[in-house]
Write a protein that holds these residues in place. Structure first.
Motif, mmCIF file in Angstrom:
data_model
loop_
_atom_site.group_PDB
_atom_site.id
_atom_site.type_symbol
_atom_site.label_atom_id
_atom_site.label_comp_id
_atom_site.label_asym_id
_atom_site.label_seq_id
_atom_site.Cartn_x
_atom_site.Cartn_y
_atom_site.Cartn_z
ATOM 1 N N GLY A 149 0.781 -1.231 0.000
ATOM 2 C CA GLY A 149 0.000 0.000 0.000
ATOM 3 C C GLY A 149 0.808 1.273 0.000
ATOM 4 O O GLY A 149 0.241 2.370 -0.099
ATOM 5 N N TRP A 326 0.255 5.362 -7.147
ATOM 6 C CA TRP A 326 -1.066 5.107 -7.712
ATOM 7 C C TRP A 326 -1.804 6.365 -8.175
ATOM 8 O O TRP A 326 -2.437 6.359 -9.227
ATOM 9 C CB TRP A 326 -1.943 4.366 -6.703
ATOM 10 C CG TRP A 326 -1.434 3.027 -6.307
ATOM 11 C CD1 TRP A 326 -0.420 2.313 -6.893
ATOM 12 C CD2 TRP A 326 -1.906 2.230 -5.216
ATOM 13 N NE1 TRP A 326 -0.234 1.125 -6.250
ATOM 14 C CE2 TRP A 326 -1.126 1.037 -5.216
ATOM 15 C CE3 TRP A 326 -2.906 2.391 -4.261
ATOM 16 C CZ2 TRP A 326 -1.329 0.032 -4.274
ATOM 17 C CZ3 TRP A 326 -3.109 1.388 -3.325
ATOM 18 C CH2 TRP A 326 -2.330 0.216 -3.327
ATOM 19 N N ARG A 386 -5.077 2.325 -10.823
ATOM 20 C CA ARG A 386 -5.050 1.738 -9.474
ATOM 21 C C ARG A 386 -6.041 2.423 -8.533
ATOM 22 O O ARG A 386 -5.916 2.306 -7.307
ATOM 23 C CB ARG A 386 -3.632 1.843 -8.888
ATOM 24 C CG ARG A 386 -2.546 1.173 -9.715
ATOM 25 C CD ARG A 386 -2.721 -0.346 -9.812
ATOM 26 N NE ARG A 386 -2.657 -1.013 -8.532
ATOM 27 C CZ ARG A 386 -1.540 -1.452 -7.968
ATOM 28 N NH1 ARG A 386 -0.382 -1.295 -8.584
ATOM 29 N NH2 ARG A 386 -1.581 -2.077 -6.811
ATOM 30 N N ASP A 388 -9.141 1.696 -7.795
ATOM 31 C CA ASP A 388 -9.845 0.742 -6.928
ATOM 32 C C ASP A 388 -8.963 0.319 -5.755
ATOM 33 O O ASP A 388 -9.442 0.163 -4.625
ATOM 34 C CB ASP A 388 -10.280 -0.487 -7.724
ATOM 35 C CG ASP A 388 -11.508 -0.226 -8.578
ATOM 36 O OD1 ASP A 388 -12.196 0.788 -8.326
ATOM 37 O OD2 ASP A 388 -11.767 -1.016 -9.493
ATOM 38 N N ASP A 389 -7.679 0.129 -6.010
ATOM 39 C CA ASP A 389 -6.759 -0.208 -4.930
ATOM 40 C C ASP A 389 -6.674 0.927 -3.923
ATOM 41 O O ASP A 389 -6.582 0.694 -2.709
ATOM 42 C CB ASP A 389 -5.373 -0.501 -5.498
ATOM 43 C CG ASP A 389 -5.352 -1.746 -6.366
ATOM 44 O OD1 ASP A 389 -5.995 -2.733 -5.996
ATOM 45 O OD2 ASP A 389 -4.700 -1.705 -7.424
#
Length: 413
Positions: A149, A326, A386, A388-389
């Protein structure tokens, strides 16, 4: 009337608190149902706003700690880059890059992928090696490069919590110089774009788009680096007097030019830390286009010059290296920033942005998160593979939605 942002074009809705310690900040955050962090307020939209509580990070401890062995510096999130740069330079260290303004806060700049310039220079967020984040539950979470993350946390838009400490990569100090050239032909910019932007450590092109040539090329060169540029830059002569990129502005606000060598801390930014340029006198927008589409984007904006120029103080074309963060505007692609410094005419600027965005967003242009953009068709979320991540990361850090605000709701809903 409430307090306003740097430009004066946005009035904050929430109550603003000014904690002077991390513990005081923690009490404020855990006691609020809706909260956002404010840094140097150099944002031109509602990204940092909320109807609830706004916490200023400006009064929090600086806590600048250099780890020479690790080549990192740990710094309080509210510290401004100008203050950090001075301390690093005094200790013999440097950052790889600075934004145009050294007045912005570290945490605010990295949260929005703010950048400087240079074909091989990543934005400011790429220097982040670690973060300490105060979550809505009052927990301090440390996340470092390599942790799951991390690539989402480095550019977080304030969605995860309040960044109280940032660990940044540093390198040995270096010297640089700035030289300016006037009148770069448009056909050179279009036909030899890669040559133009790779000619120095950093190359910025300034224009109002309706000119017969680019009015100003602003080069930042490393001292001692090999160069083939003498007194001519692709047909543009070297200037022999210092210039502000906006003719009506005071040149004393800019960092020293005319090839005078000095430390990185006094050359990589366009503006001196001692001055506060354009405060309350402008609105800014910026769109970062994938480098492969940059020439198309430049031609499209030139076609809109009759619409844009009456509202424009100056525009800057600059480059940024690709990264893997991201929500970075350079995620997965080298990027070219098309930056617009408008007169402070909110209605007028909002009237021309739909045409500008209709030309640029289909080319994959990503708006700078902290600057004015409209995205009337909701295209921007689709430009981040990215996202959604990031939604999942934000939910794990902030399950109660304390840091959610209208801006994030529009993006993440």
């Amino acid at each position: 009337m409430g307090e306003k942002n740097w430009a004066g074009n946005h009035e904050y809705r929430g109550r603003i608190a000014h904690p002077t310690s991390v513990e005081e900040l923690r009490e404020l955050v855990t006691g609020a149902t809706s909260v956002r962090a404010l840094g140097s307020r150099h944002s031109f939209n509602d990204l940092a706003d909320t109807d609830g509580l706004l916490v200023s990070t400006a009064g929090l401890p600086a806590g600048i700690r250099i780890d020479a062995d690790a080549r990192t510096v740990t710094v309080g999130g509210g510290v401004r880059y100008g203050d950090l740069a001075r301390e690093l330079q005094a200790a013999g260290w440097a950052l790889h890059n600075l934004a145009s303004l050294p007045h912005i806060s570290v945490a605010g700049a990295i949260a929005t992928a703010t950048h400087g310039s240079g074909d091989r220079n990543g934005n400011l967020s790429t220097a982040v090696a670690g973060l300490r984040i105060l979550t809505g539950s009052g927990e301090f979470v440390d996340i470092a490069r390599g942790d799951p993350g991390f690539e989402g946390a480095a550019v977080s838009l304030g969605a995860l919590g309040v960044v109280t400490e940032v660990v940044l990569d540093i390198q040995p100090t270096f010297d640089a110089r700035q030289r300016l050239f006037g009148g770069v032909p448009w056909d050179v910019v279009i036909e030899r774009f890669d040559e133009v932007t790779s000619a120095a450590y950093s190359v910025s092109l300034f224009t109002t788009w309706d000119e017969e040539s680019v009015s100003l090329a602003w080069l930042k060169e490393l001292d001692g680096a090999a160069t083939t540029i003498a007194d001519d830059f692709f047909g543009a002569p070297a200037l022999t007097e210092a210039r502000h990129m906006i003719a009506a502005m005071d040149v004393r606000n800019t960092t020293e030019q005319l090839g005078v060598v000095g430390p990185w801390s006094e050359r990589l930014a366009h503006f001196r830390f001692e001055f506060t340029p354009s405060n309350g006198e402008e609105i800014q927008s910026e769109y970062l286009v994938p480098r492969a589409r940059a020439v198309e984007a430049i031609q499209a904006v030139r076609a809109l010059a009759p619409v844009i120029a009456p509202l424009l103080q100056i525009s800057e074309i600059r480059t940024v290296a690709a990264d893997d963060l991201w929500l970075s505007s350079a995620y997965g692609t080298d990027a070219v920033g098309l930056h617009f410094t408008w007169f402070r005419d909110q209605a007028g600027v909002e009237a021309v942005l739909p045409a500008l965005e209709a030309a640029l967003l289909p080319l994959g242009a990503r708006p700078h998160w902290g600057k004015l953009y409209l995205d009337v068709d909701g295209v921007v979320p689709s430009l981040y593979p990215r996202l959604d991540d990031f939604r999942a990361l934000a939910a794990s850090f902030d399950p109660a939605g304390r840091f959610r605000n209208p801006f994030l709701t529009r993006l993440l809903a």
